[in-house]
Design a protein around this motif. Structure first.
Motif, short mmCIF file in Angstrom:
data_model
loop_
_atom_site.label_atom_id
_atom_site.label_comp_id
_atom_site.label_asym_id
_atom_site.label_seq_id
_atom_site.Cartn_x
_atom_site.Cartn_y
_atom_site.Cartn_z
N ARG A 221 0.80 -1.22 0.00
CA ARG A 221 0.00 0.00 0.00
C ARG A 221 0.84 1.28 0.00
N ARG A 248 0.50 -6.88 -2.54
CA ARG A 248 0.11 -7.13 -1.15
C ARG A 248 -0.52 -5.86 -0.59
N ASP A 250 -2.83 -5.47 1.33
CA ASP A 250 -3.27 -5.59 2.72
C ASP A 250 -2.18 -5.16 3.69
#
Length: 279
Positions: A221, A248, A250
């Protein structure tokens, strides 16, 4: 480990390897040299001299909250360190905040830089909000609520103090309002460049960097793929490689993913360096 005074601050450093062109590596965040030393050792084994060091306010180096921009201060420190080590020009590499530092050095001191090794380029709205809070707002709030004792108790500063106990005295000697004012200036500088696709670098600045560059995007992120792609598109002499193909989103930082691919990361950089020659 050697220590040298750079612009009034003690900087701990190490040179890996004893021959070949110089390379300086910076980790992300406010992490110390231990974060990039394993990668540096792999690159040094291929015939390069790799400088790893604790930036001011990281690792066992000295503490100094000065200037209007944290990244500009770090870049000017590296400029002085390279000169003191007779390592100019050098290849400059960095991950995340270290990537930003490398590019800012190329803008502020272009004669220092013969090429760039950039991975986990930072950008996007989430990164802008998250890092502004992580680097600056959380420290400001700690000082407001509990003074410098609360700042010293924060995870980052407690690690700094553990590595260099004299850092506590340096921090405690600061007036909380002075610390808050300095961190506020740093936050403003960061926020001023946070809307760019590559945080801290405008499109015009990216286009102006004509040195050879090897760019490897992130996959989380804070370091999504897009900023690395933008940097590659705008930097005229850059090449682009992907190490991790699974996003990824998350996670803010996918450390374990990158640690598992460190050998591949080193191989890509070594191939790039060899193609630049050994001048």
């Amino acid at each position: 480990m050697p220590v040298t005074n750079i612009r009034g601050v003690d900087i701990r450093y190490e040179i890996l390897g004893d021959r070949g062109p110089f390379i300086a590596l910076q980790p992300g965040g406010r992490r110390g040299l231990v974060s990039v030393k394993p990668l540096g050792e792999k690159i040094a084994e291929a015939g390069y001299r790799v400088i790893v060091y604790d930036r001011r306010n990281t690792g066992a180096s000295g503490v100094a909250i000065e200037g209007d921009s944290e990244n500009d201060v770090w870049a000017d420190d590296l400029h002085e360190l390279l000169g003191k080590l007779d390592a100019v020009p050098a290849y400059i590499g960095g991950s995340s905040s270290g990537c930003r530092l490398a590019m800012i050095l190329a803008l502020r001191h272009p004669a220092d830089v013969r090429g760039l090794l950039l991975w986990r380029v930072t950008g996007g709205p989430h990164a802008a909000r998250h890092l502004s809070n992580q680097y600056y707002t959380s420290h400001i709030e700690a000082a407001k609520q509990g003074g410098m004792a609360a700042v010293c108790a924060m995870e980052h500063w407690s690690e700094i103090i553990k590595a260099n106990p004299a850092s506590r005295d340096k921090l405690m000697a600061m007036e909380p309002q002075d610390f808050i004012a300095r961190m506020t200036r740093w936050r403003q500088s960061f926020d001023d460049g946070a809307d760019n696709a590559v945080i801290g670098l405008s499109p015009a600045e990216l286009r102006s960097m004509i040195v050879p560059a090897c760019i490897i995007p992130g996959n989380d992120r804070v370091h999504p793929r897009h900023p690395g792609q933008v940097a590659h598109r705008l930097m005229p002499n850059s090449e682009y490689h992907e190490v991790l193909t699974e996003d990824r989103m998350d996670l803010d930082v996918a450390f374990e993913d990158w640690e598992a691919k460190e050998g591949l990361l080193a191989a890509i950089f070594i191939d790039f360096l060899r193609r630049q020659g050994r001048r």
